[in-house]
Design an enzyme around this catalytic site. Structure first.
Site, PDB file in Angstrom:
ATOM      1  N   TYR A 251      -2.904   2.355 -12.500  1.00 37.84           N
ATOM      2  CA  TYR A 251      -1.615   3.385 -12.073  1.00 37.84           C
ATOM      3  C   TYR A 251      -0.501   2.329 -12.423  1.00 37.84           C
ATOM      4  O   TYR A 251       0.605   2.739 -12.124  1.00 37.84           O
ATOM      5  CB  TYR A 251      -1.432   4.186 -10.978  1.00 37.84           C
ATOM      6  CG  TYR A 251      -2.086   3.503  -9.777  1.00 37.84           C
ATOM      7  CD1 TYR A 251      -1.203   2.561  -9.336  1.00 37.84           C
ATOM      8  CD2 TYR A 251      -3.122   3.604  -9.007  1.00 37.84           C
ATOM      9  CE1 TYR A 251      -1.376   1.926  -7.901  1.00 37.84           C
ATOM     10  CE2 TYR A 251      -3.541   3.305  -8.047  1.00 37.84           C
ATOM     11  CZ  TYR A 251      -2.660   2.173  -7.370  1.00 37.84           C
ATOM     12  OH  TYR A 251      -3.068   1.662  -6.088  1.00 37.84           O
TER      13      TYR A 251
ATOM     14  N   ASN B 282     -14.224   3.440   1.872  1.00 40.96           N
ATOM     15  CA  ASN B 282     -12.906   3.465   1.639  1.00 40.96           C
ATOM     16  C   ASN B 282     -12.065   4.262   2.927  1.00 40.96           C
ATOM     17  O   ASN B 282     -10.725   4.194   3.118  1.00 40.96           O
ATOM     18  CB  ASN B 282     -12.317   3.787   0.543  1.00 40.96           C
ATOM     19  CG  ASN B 282     -12.347   5.315   0.346  1.00 40.96           C
ATOM     20  OD1 ASN B 282     -13.350   6.071   0.602  1.00 40.96           O
ATOM     21  ND2 ASN B 282     -11.135   5.512  -0.177  1.00 40.96           N
TER      22      ASN B 282
ATOM     23  N   ASP C  41     -13.258   7.620  -3.028  1.00 40.04           N
ATOM     24  CA  ASP C  41     -12.934   6.981  -4.157  1.00 40.04           C
ATOM     25  C   ASP C  41     -13.712   7.662  -5.380  1.00 40.04           C
ATOM     26  O   ASP C  41     -12.890   8.298  -6.309  1.00 40.04           O
ATOM     27  CB  ASP C  41     -13.202   5.572  -4.361  1.00 40.04           C
ATOM     28  CG  ASP C  41     -12.289   4.782  -3.638  1.00 40.04           C
ATOM     29  OD1 ASP C  41     -10.940   5.103  -3.543  1.00 40.04           O
ATOM     30  OD2 ASP C  41     -12.346   3.567  -3.297  1.00 40.04           O
TER      31      ASP C  41
ATOM     32  N   LYS D 254     -14.238  -3.358   1.293  1.00 42.45           N
ATOM     33  CA  LYS D 254     -14.830  -2.006   1.202  1.00 42.45           C
ATOM     34  C   LYS D 254     -16.157  -2.175   1.412  1.00 42.45           C
ATOM     35  O   LYS D 254     -17.136  -1.163   1.708  1.00 42.45           O
ATOM     36  CB  LYS D 254     -14.619  -1.343  -0.053  1.00 42.45           C
ATOM     37  CG  LYS D 254     -12.993  -0.960  -0.341  1.00 42.45           C
ATOM     38  CD  LYS D 254     -12.847   0.019  -1.706  1.00 42.45           C
ATOM     39  CE  LYS D 254     -11.339   0.302  -1.612  1.00 42.45           C
ATOM     40  NZ  LYS D 254     -11.153   1.113  -2.925  1.00 42.45           N
TER      41      LYS D 254
ATOM     42  N   SER E   2       0.757  -1.081   0.040  1.00 46.67           N
ATOM     43  CA  SER E   2       0.088   0.098  -0.251  1.00 46.67           C
ATOM     44  C   SER E   2       0.809   1.205  -0.040  1.00 46.67           C
ATOM     45  O   SER E   2       1.813   1.390   0.822  1.00 46.67           O
ATOM     46  CB  SER E   2      -0.844   0.086   1.064  1.00 46.67           C
ATOM     47  OG  SER E   2      -1.567   1.214   1.422  1.00 46.67           O
TER      48      SER E   2
HETATM   49  P1  NAP Z   1     -13.896  -5.046 -10.036  1.00 48.32           P
HETATM   50  O1  NAP Z   1     -14.906  -4.828  -8.970  1.00 48.32           O
HETATM   51  O2  NAP Z   1     -13.357  -6.698  -9.874  1.00 48.32           O
HETATM   52  O3  NAP Z   1     -14.449  -4.883 -11.629  1.00 48.32           O
HETATM   53  C1  NAP Z   1     -13.478  -5.179 -12.728  1.00 48.32           C
HETATM   54  C2  NAP Z   1     -14.123  -4.936 -13.921  1.00 48.32           C
HETATM   55  O4  NAP Z   1     -13.206  -5.032 -14.941  1.00 48.32           O
HETATM   56  C3  NAP Z   1     -15.470  -5.271 -14.360  1.00 48.32           C
HETATM   57  O5  NAP Z   1     -16.140  -4.298 -14.974  1.00 48.32           O
HETATM   58  C4  NAP Z   1     -15.045  -6.655 -15.225  1.00 48.32           C
HETATM   59  O6  NAP Z   1     -16.033  -6.821 -16.093  1.00 48.32           O
HETATM   60  C5  NAP Z   1     -13.869  -5.986 -16.074  1.00 48.32           C
HETATM   61  N1  NAP Z   1     -13.165  -6.985 -16.429  1.00 48.32           N
HETATM   62  C6  NAP Z   1     -12.166  -7.758 -15.746  1.00 48.32           C
HETATM   63  N2  NAP Z   1     -11.398  -8.400 -16.531  1.00 48.32           N
HETATM   64  C7  NAP Z   1     -11.919  -8.309 -17.895  1.00 48.32           C
HETATM   65  C8  NAP Z   1     -11.732  -9.034 -19.107  1.00 48.32           C
HETATM   66  N3  NAP Z   1     -10.728  -9.914 -19.155  1.00 48.32           N
HETATM   67  N4  NAP Z   1     -12.544  -8.479 -19.885  1.00 48.32           N
HETATM   68  C9  NAP Z   1     -13.458  -7.562 -20.026  1.00 48.32           C
HETATM   69  N5  NAP Z   1     -13.576  -6.928 -18.756  1.00 48.32           N
HETATM   70  C10 NAP Z   1     -13.230  -7.223 -17.628  1.00 48.32           C
HETATM   71  O7  NAP Z   1     -12.712  -4.165  -9.716  1.00 48.32           O
HETATM   72  P2  NAP Z   1     -12.509  -2.730  -9.367  1.00 48.32           P
HETATM   73  O8  NAP Z   1     -12.418  -2.532  -7.845  1.00 48.32           O
HETATM   74  O9  NAP Z   1     -13.606  -2.050 -10.146  1.00 48.32           O
HETATM   75  O10 NAP Z   1     -11.188  -2.228 -10.023  1.00 48.32           O
HETATM   76  C11 NAP Z   1     -10.770  -2.124 -11.332  1.00 48.32           C
HETATM   77  C12 NAP Z   1      -9.669  -1.477 -11.894  1.00 48.32           C
HETATM   78  O11 NAP Z   1      -9.608  -0.174 -11.299  1.00 48.32           O
HETATM   79  C13 NAP Z   1      -8.431  -2.467 -11.072  1.00 48.32           C
HETATM   80  O12 NAP Z   1      -7.313  -2.432 -12.185  1.00 48.32           O
HETATM   81  C14 NAP Z   1      -7.910  -1.511  -9.950  1.00 48.32           C
HETATM   82  O13 NAP Z   1      -6.502  -1.564  -9.821  1.00 48.32           O
HETATM   83  C15 NAP Z   1      -8.230   0.001 -10.421  1.00 48.32           C
HETATM   84  N6  NAP Z   1      -8.416   0.954  -9.372  1.00 48.32           N
HETATM   85  C16 NAP Z   1      -7.766   2.130  -9.386  1.00 48.32           C
HETATM   86  C17 NAP Z   1      -8.308   2.998  -8.359  1.00 48.32           C
HETATM   87  C18 NAP Z   1      -7.149   4.119  -8.029  1.00 48.32           C
HETATM   88  O14 NAP Z   1      -7.222   4.816  -6.957  1.00 48.32           O
HETATM   89  N7  NAP Z   1      -6.830   4.620  -9.223  1.00 48.32           N
HETATM   90  C19 NAP Z   1      -9.229   2.811  -7.290  1.00 48.32           C
HETATM   91  C20 NAP Z   1      -9.851   1.349  -7.354  1.00 48.32           C
HETATM   92  C21 NAP Z   1      -9.624   0.546  -8.356  1.00 48.32           C
HETATM   93  P3  NAP Z   1     -17.177  -7.785 -15.632  1.00 48.32           P
HETATM   94  O15 NAP Z   1     -18.117  -7.169 -15.255  1.00 48.32           O
HETATM   95  O16 NAP Z   1     -17.666  -8.364 -17.190  1.00 48.32           O
HETATM   96  O17 NAP Z   1     -16.499  -9.115 -15.030  1.00 48.32           O
END
Ligand code: NAP
Length: 276
Positions: free
Chosen positions: A220, A87, A102, A66, A15
């Site tokens: 990122y 969060n 977030d 979360k 983290s």
């Molecule tokens: P999550 O709840 O698991 O959601 C994942 C999303 O990605 C869903 O829409 C899923 O689609 C899609 N997905 C995953 N694999 C896929 C594939 N092979 N083909 C097509 N769609 C796919 O995850 P989350 O918590 O929202 O996080 C998502 C991303 O955001 C991660 O990379 C995370 O590191 C990043 N993030 C960044 C921040 C930041 O502060 N910058 C904060 C939070 C998260 P389906 O619904 O079809 O499964």
């Protein structure tokens, strides 16, 4: 007495929040310290009871807690309740109050790039937890049109229908999204596609992105996904996931201390951590 803050999650060793917040406590002369706490799913309730009993002033909550944390808090802010994820927790006179920074953090980061967000039409790619926080917060911020494309359309339908804020939205398929990219002034990539180690993958073809768009990818790691590189090649303004991370932290810091911190310094801290 020194105040204690922290972040609970599993995994937690990598983290970036402790370095970012401890630096801010130093900067503002606040006698406080921020620790990473490794908490597994089965220990969540005990951990929350312990943090409360020890009088910890506040803590962040990350994967996988979360949503589950909500059941263990005394009060939850309405936006966090609607999103269904917390969060940031503040200890308010012995009561643990949950917030979601977030989504609002993402919107604040976007506002740094474009002042007139409300009149822009947006496409969000993805319908997971991060997308939900971003969609609800953008709708709350008054963005009039937000369309959604997700691999699993049912999840996007559920997200749109559960949003309590007024916003025009269509759930569209991949082909329609690819064809109509030029119509959106904001394109927000929220899936995990393109993240290390799978850095050559794209969530959809970026061919029709134009230079008038702002394209944001909340990943990122890497700092520039293939999707962002392609968008940049088309002349679009781009933003990576560091912005969302920094601003969610800045809003948490403000909730705990009343100070909106120096976000450029925070960004520098995070980039050093990422080796960027
Ligand atoms: P999550 O709840 O698991 O959601 C994942 C999303 O990605 C869903 O829409 C899923 O689609 C899609 N997905 C995953 N694999 C896929 C594939 N092979 N083909 C097509 N769609 C796919 O995850 P989350 O918590 O929202 O996080 C998502 C991303 O955001 C991660 O990379 C995370 O590191 C990043 N993030 C960044 C921040 C930041 O502060 N910058 C904060 C939070 C998260 P389906 O619904 O079809 O499964």
């Amino acid at each position: 007495m020194k105040k204690i803050f922290g972040v609970i999650g599993d995994p937690i060793a990598h983290s970036m929040s402790p370095a970012m917040h401890n630096d801010l406590f130093d900067l503002y002369g606040i006698d406080a310290v921020y620790f990473p706490f490794h908490v597994s799913k089965r220990n969540l309730l005990d951990a929350v009871k312990g943090l409360k009993a020890l009088g910890v002033s506040g803590f962040n909550v990350t994967i996988p807690h979360k949503t589950d944390i909500i059941a263990h808090l005394d009060k939850v802010d309405p936006l966090a309740k609607a999103i269904g994820a917390v969060n940031t927790v503040k200890n308010e006179n012995g009561l643990l109050v949950g917030y979601n920074t977030d989504g609002p953090g993402f919107v604040k980061g976007l506002e740094y790039m474009a002042a007139d967000l409300g009149s822009r039409s947006a496409l969000i790619i993805g319908a997971g937890g991060a997308s939900r926080a971003i969609y609800f917060s953008m709708a709350q911020a008054g963005i009039e049109r937000i369309d959604l494309y997700n691999r699993t359309p049912g999840k996007a339908d559920e997200l749109v229908s559960s949003c309590p804020f007024k916003v025009e939205s269509n759930v569209i398929g991949r082909e329609a999204a690819e064809k109509s990219l030029a119509e959106y002034q904001l394109i927000i990539q929220t899936t995990s596609i393109g993240m290390v180690p799978d850095t050559e993958s794209l969530p959809l073809s970026p061919e029709n992105i134009t230079q008038s768009a702002i394209v944001s990818d909340i990943i990122y790691n890497p700092l520039q996904t293939k999707f962002l590189k392609e968008a940049s090649r088309k002349g679009a303004a781009i933003q990576n996931g560091v912005g969302m991370f920094v601003f969610q932290g800045a809003l948490a810091f403000e909730i705990w201390t009343g100070i909106f911190p120096d976000v450029e310094r925070m960004e520098g801290n995070v980039l050093r951590n990422l080796g960027g």
